[in-house]
Design an enzyme around this catalytic site. Structure first.
Site, mmCIF file in Angstrom:
data_model
loop_
_atom_site.group_PDB
_atom_site.id
_atom_site.type_symbol
_atom_site.label_atom_id
_atom_site.label_comp_id
_atom_site.label_asym_id
_atom_site.label_seq_id
_atom_site.Cartn_x
_atom_site.Cartn_y
_atom_site.Cartn_z
ATOM 1 N N LYS A 22 0.839 -1.219 0.000
ATOM 2 C CA LYS A 22 0.000 0.000 0.000
ATOM 3 C C LYS A 22 0.869 1.262 0.000
ATOM 4 C CE LYS A 22 -1.450 1.716 3.977
ATOM 5 N NZ LYS A 22 -1.384 3.069 4.499
ATOM 6 N N ASN A 23 1.884 1.291 0.859
ATOM 7 C CA ASN A 23 2.652 2.531 0.996
ATOM 8 C C ASN A 23 3.628 2.778 -0.151
ATOM 9 O OD1 ASN A 23 1.191 3.179 3.226
ATOM 10 N ND2 ASN A 23 2.743 2.517 4.714
ATOM 11 N N ARG A 93 -3.543 10.157 4.358
ATOM 12 C CA ARG A 93 -2.304 10.892 4.476
ATOM 13 C C ARG A 93 -1.658 11.133 3.102
ATOM 14 N NH1 ARG A 93 -0.178 14.104 7.970
ATOM 15 N NH2 ARG A 93 2.069 14.111 7.951
ATOM 16 N N CYS A 117 -4.250 8.077 9.668
ATOM 17 C CA CYS A 117 -4.494 7.476 10.981
ATOM 18 C C CYS A 117 -4.132 8.458 12.080
ATOM 19 C CB CYS A 117 -3.647 6.220 11.135
ATOM 20 S SG CYS A 117 -4.382 4.788 10.349
ATOM 21 N N ARG A 122 1.386 14.867 13.110
ATOM 22 C CA ARG A 122 2.120 14.491 11.900
ATOM 23 C C ARG A 122 2.452 15.750 11.104
ATOM 24 N NH1 ARG A 122 -0.746 9.053 9.807
ATOM 25 N NH2 ARG A 122 1.096 8.907 8.501
ATOM 26 N N ILE A 124 4.365 18.459 8.542
ATOM 27 C CA ILE A 124 4.755 18.405 7.125
ATOM 28 C C ILE A 124 5.847 19.440 6.827
ATOM 29 C CG2 ILE A 124 2.629 17.419 6.150
ATOM 30 C CD1 ILE A 124 1.834 20.334 5.475
ATOM 31 N N ASP A 125 6.511 19.898 7.917
ATOM 32 C CA ASP A 125 7.518 20.951 7.739
ATOM 33 C C ASP A 125 8.658 20.521 6.804
ATOM 34 O OD1 ASP A 125 7.924 19.213 10.075
ATOM 35 O OD2 ASP A 125 9.819 20.287 10.285
ATOM 36 N N GLN A 126 9.021 19.245 6.826
ATOM 37 C CA GLN A 126 10.158 18.814 5.993
ATOM 38 C C GLN A 126 9.763 18.751 4.502
ATOM 39 O OE1 GLN A 126 13.332 18.567 7.372
ATOM 40 N NE2 GLN A 126 12.086 19.437 9.016
ATOM 41 N N ASP A 305 4.899 0.541 12.031
ATOM 42 C CA ASP A 305 3.649 -0.062 11.546
ATOM 43 C C ASP A 305 3.485 -1.514 12.008
ATOM 44 O OD1 ASP A 305 3.135 2.331 10.327
ATOM 45 O OD2 ASP A 305 3.579 1.657 8.296
ATOM 46 N N ILE A 327 8.684 6.773 16.671
ATOM 47 C CA ILE A 327 8.297 7.500 15.450
ATOM 48 C C ILE A 327 7.056 8.369 15.669
ATOM 49 C CG2 ILE A 327 7.793 7.298 12.972
ATOM 50 C CD1 ILE A 327 10.494 6.074 13.648
ATOM 51 N N ARG A 397 -8.528 -0.004 5.113
ATOM 52 C CA ARG A 397 -7.683 0.981 4.428
ATOM 53 C C ARG A 397 -6.419 0.341 3.881
ATOM 54 N NH1 ARG A 397 -6.534 6.247 7.815
ATOM 55 N NH2 ARG A 397 -5.101 6.292 6.071
HETATM 56 C C1 EPZ Z 1 4.514 6.870 6.338
HETATM 57 O O1 EPZ Z 1 3.870 7.971 6.939
HETATM 58 C C2 EPZ Z 1 3.490 5.768 6.250
HETATM 59 N N1 EPZ Z 1 2.349 6.251 5.475
HETATM 60 C C3 EPZ Z 1 3.042 5.342 7.644
HETATM 61 O O2 EPZ Z 1 2.233 4.202 7.498
HETATM 62 C C4 EPZ Z 1 4.270 4.946 8.472
HETATM 63 O O3 EPZ Z 1 3.863 4.704 9.794
HETATM 64 C C5 EPZ Z 1 5.314 6.073 8.456
HETATM 65 O O4 EPZ Z 1 5.624 6.441 7.087
HETATM 66 C C6 EPZ Z 1 6.619 5.682 9.143
HETATM 67 O O5 EPZ Z 1 7.173 4.560 8.526
HETATM 68 C C7 EPZ Z 1 2.396 6.189 4.143
HETATM 69 O O6 EPZ Z 1 3.361 5.739 3.535
HETATM 70 C C8 EPZ Z 1 1.192 6.673 3.417
HETATM 71 P P1 EPZ Z 1 6.958 10.052 8.184
HETATM 72 P P2 EPZ Z 1 4.520 9.417 6.887
HETATM 73 O O7 EPZ Z 1 6.920 11.310 7.407
HETATM 74 O O8 EPZ Z 1 5.213 9.549 5.583
HETATM 75 C C9 EPZ Z 1 7.805 13.339 11.554
HETATM 76 C C10 EPZ Z 1 0.408 2.815 7.880
HETATM 77 O O9 EPZ Z 1 -0.010 2.235 8.903
HETATM 78 N N2 EPZ Z 1 7.752 14.330 10.465
HETATM 79 O O10 EPZ Z 1 8.071 9.085 7.916
HETATM 80 O O11 EPZ Z 1 3.473 10.381 7.246
HETATM 81 C C11 EPZ Z 1 6.439 12.753 11.834
HETATM 82 O O12 EPZ Z 1 5.683 13.594 12.687
HETATM 83 C C12 EPZ Z 1 0.866 4.246 7.938
HETATM 84 O O13 EPZ Z 1 0.462 2.278 6.753
HETATM 85 C C13 EPZ Z 1 8.143 15.622 10.713
HETATM 86 O O14 EPZ Z 1 8.506 15.983 11.841
HETATM 87 O O15 EPZ Z 1 5.575 9.288 8.058
HETATM 88 C C14 EPZ Z 1 6.804 11.427 12.437
HETATM 89 O O16 EPZ Z 1 7.092 11.597 13.797
HETATM 90 C C15 EPZ Z 1 0.572 4.889 9.237
HETATM 91 N N3 EPZ Z 1 8.080 16.537 9.702
HETATM 92 C C16 EPZ Z 1 8.094 11.039 11.721
HETATM 93 O O17 EPZ Z 1 8.593 12.253 11.153
HETATM 94 C C17 EPZ Z 1 7.672 16.193 8.444
HETATM 95 O O18 EPZ Z 1 7.640 17.059 7.571
HETATM 96 C C18 EPZ Z 1 7.937 10.006 10.611
HETATM 97 O O19 EPZ Z 1 6.922 10.422 9.719
HETATM 98 C C19 EPZ Z 1 7.312 14.861 8.202
HETATM 99 C C20 EPZ Z 1 7.369 13.938 9.231
#
Ligand code: EPZ
Length: 430
Positions: A22-23, A93, A117, A122, A124-126, A305, A327, A397
């Site tokens: 999915k991801n 997301r 979820c 969560r 999105i600053d990066q 996950d 995480i 989902r």
């Molecule tokens: C992806 O989410 C997955 N979703 C999530 O899977 C998964 O849990 C996560 O990666 C971690 O592996 C999809 O692929 C659609 P991140 P994502 O950006 O991309 C922080 C599932 O169950 N962060 O790697 O949203 C954030 O707050 C789902 O399938 C920032 O600080 O995760 C978190 O603490 C749930 N600033 C950490 O980084 C940013 O700009 C990791 O988030 C972005 C993220």
């Protein structure tokens, strides 16, 4: 309201075919917008998140065809809007992947702020930092993220934290930028690599995906491709832990064992036998489970996950285990439900201290999110007596035919709509 009715106690035994990730599918769908030519994608999981994304793509003029359940043909030659604000997208997301894809191709995107979820804040600053470094102006107005650039120019970007989503989004935007972009401290997850391979198959020039430095040399245009999505690491891991928790013997088929190494390592630590045979992994749980400690980390660490699934196993393992979530800040919401089934778990901040119990007992429980929902189903399959699991739309989902795949392994689980259906289920199972 749909729910799962489950009678626990049967060890799961047999083979289960794992579907596409999915991801990986979500960013690959979004990235297919980046060419006007037709894209053919195979091994597409038929789950709610991918279907929501496909519906949104259809609504902005993208041709979407489904020759069969796991194949999608897309053509984005006639996109009629760069504003993606479909109400249903708020729930997923991955809607933010339209930002990177549109910005790359049209230098403009407006996308509804992402949901997904509820597992903690969560940010999105990066993503925004990356887009700005490439020359885009990014604003948030009226619930939409807007990104615009006259030109995108390659840049050297250091991610402040490891983010799957930000790595993917910036990689997409940089693919059609002028010059070279270097993303440092990038995410290394298999789905990041799959997206890079997909983009490269369309003519992109991306090197280093799977390491923490990705180098993208911008190209002017992408072209048609035929691509097969990788197997789902988390679906496979969920069934591997289902085998452990139900004292079963399950072979997950069509997997990439390398992607499952951290999961395999933990199953061995808690006393399971794990055998790797080509693209299959067999998990046998013939001995009592024993405690261990685990910390979630970005790939190749133990995936967040899979945190609820391992917790469900550890709560039935002899001794005291500690699970640390690094995480997401709010990923233990299911613990209350598990406690109602007899688990002995104390959560302190981002740590769960687990004293293993002998057994779970069936209860009426609700899925708080996707992975926790799947984990609670596994707990119910191991429990004494009958359970119902509500809010299964979360599970749908990300898991295709979850209950049917479990039934094939001998689980007593059914999708029921009404109290009458549930009573019928109870009569049937005796
Ligand atoms: C992806 O989410 C997955 N979703 C999530 O899977 C998964 O849990 C996560 O990666 C971690 O592996 C999809 O692929 C659609 P991140 P994502 O950006 O991309 C922080 C599932 O169950 N962060 O790697 O949203 C954030 O707050 C789902 O399938 C920032 O600080 O995760 C978190 O603490 C749930 N600033 C950490 O980084 C940013 O700009 C990791 O988030 C972005 C993220």
């Amino acid at each position: 309201m749909e729910q799962y009715a489950i009678k626990g106690g049967n060890p799961l035994v047999g083979d289960v075919e794992i579907g596409g990730a999915k991801n990986a599918a979500l960013p690959i769908l979004a990235a297919s917008i980046m060419t006007d030519e037709t894209v053919y994608i195979d091994n597409m999981p038929d789950v709610r998140d991918t279907n929501v994304l496909l519906d949104a793509m259809g609504s902005i003029g993208i041709m979407v065809k489904r020759p069969d359940r796991h194949k999608v043909v897309l053509n984005a030659g006639n996109v009629n809007s760069l504003v993606v604000d479909d109400e249903s997208l708020k729930k997923i997301r991955a809607s933010y992947y339209f930002l990177g894809a549109f910005l790359a191709k049209y230098k403009h995107a407006e996308v509804v702020l992402p949901g997904g979820c509820d597992i903690g804040f969560r940010a999105i600053d990066q993503h925004i930092k990356g887009f700005r470094a490439l020359g885009a102006v990014v604003t948030i107005e009226h619930g939409l993220i807007k990104a615009h650039a006259d030109r995108l120019v390659g840049s050297h970007i250091y991610m402040d934290g490891v983010s799957v989503g930000a790595t993917i989004n910036v990689m997409m935007a940089a693919t059609l930028a002028e010059g070279v972009t270097i993303i440092e401290n990038s995410a290394k997850e298999p789905h990041v690599v799959d997206l890079a391979n997909f983009l490269n198959s369309m003519g992109a020039n991306i090197k280093g995906a799977g390491t923490d430095v990705i180098r993208i040399k911008g190209v002017q245009k992408l072209h048609s491709t035929e691509y097969t999505i990788i197997p789902d690491q988390i679906e496979a891991g969920t069934f591997m832990f289902a085998a452990a928790v139900t004292k079963g013997d399950v072979t997950v088929k069509n997997v990439i064992p390398k992607h499952l190494e951290s999961i395999t390592a933990k199953l061995l630590e808690i006393g399971c036998e794990v055998e790797e045979i080509d693209d299959c992994i067999r998990v046998v749980a013939s001995k009592p489970l024993i405690h261990t400690h685990v910390k979630t980390l970005p790939y190749p660490g133990f995936p967040t996950d899979m945190q609820p699934q391992i917790t469900v196993a550890l709560a039935l393992s002899k001794g005291t285990s500690i699970v640390t979530e690094t995480i997401f800040e709010n990923r233990f919401k299911y613990v209350d439900e598990l406690t109602r089934m007899g688990a002995n778990i104390k959560v302190e901040g981002t740590t769960a201290i687990i004293d293993g119990v002998e057994k779970y007992t069936g209860a009426s429980i609700s899925a708080p999110d996707l992975r926790a929902g799947a984990a609670l189903v596994i707990a119910a399959l191991a429990a004494e007596g009958t359970s119902t699991v509500d809010d299964i739309r979360y599970i749908q989902r990300g898991y295709e035919d979850f209950h049917l795949k479990l039934q094939n392994l001998g689980a007593q689980i059914e999708l029921v709509q009404t109290e009458k259906d549930f009573q019928k289920f109870k009569l049937k199972i005796g």
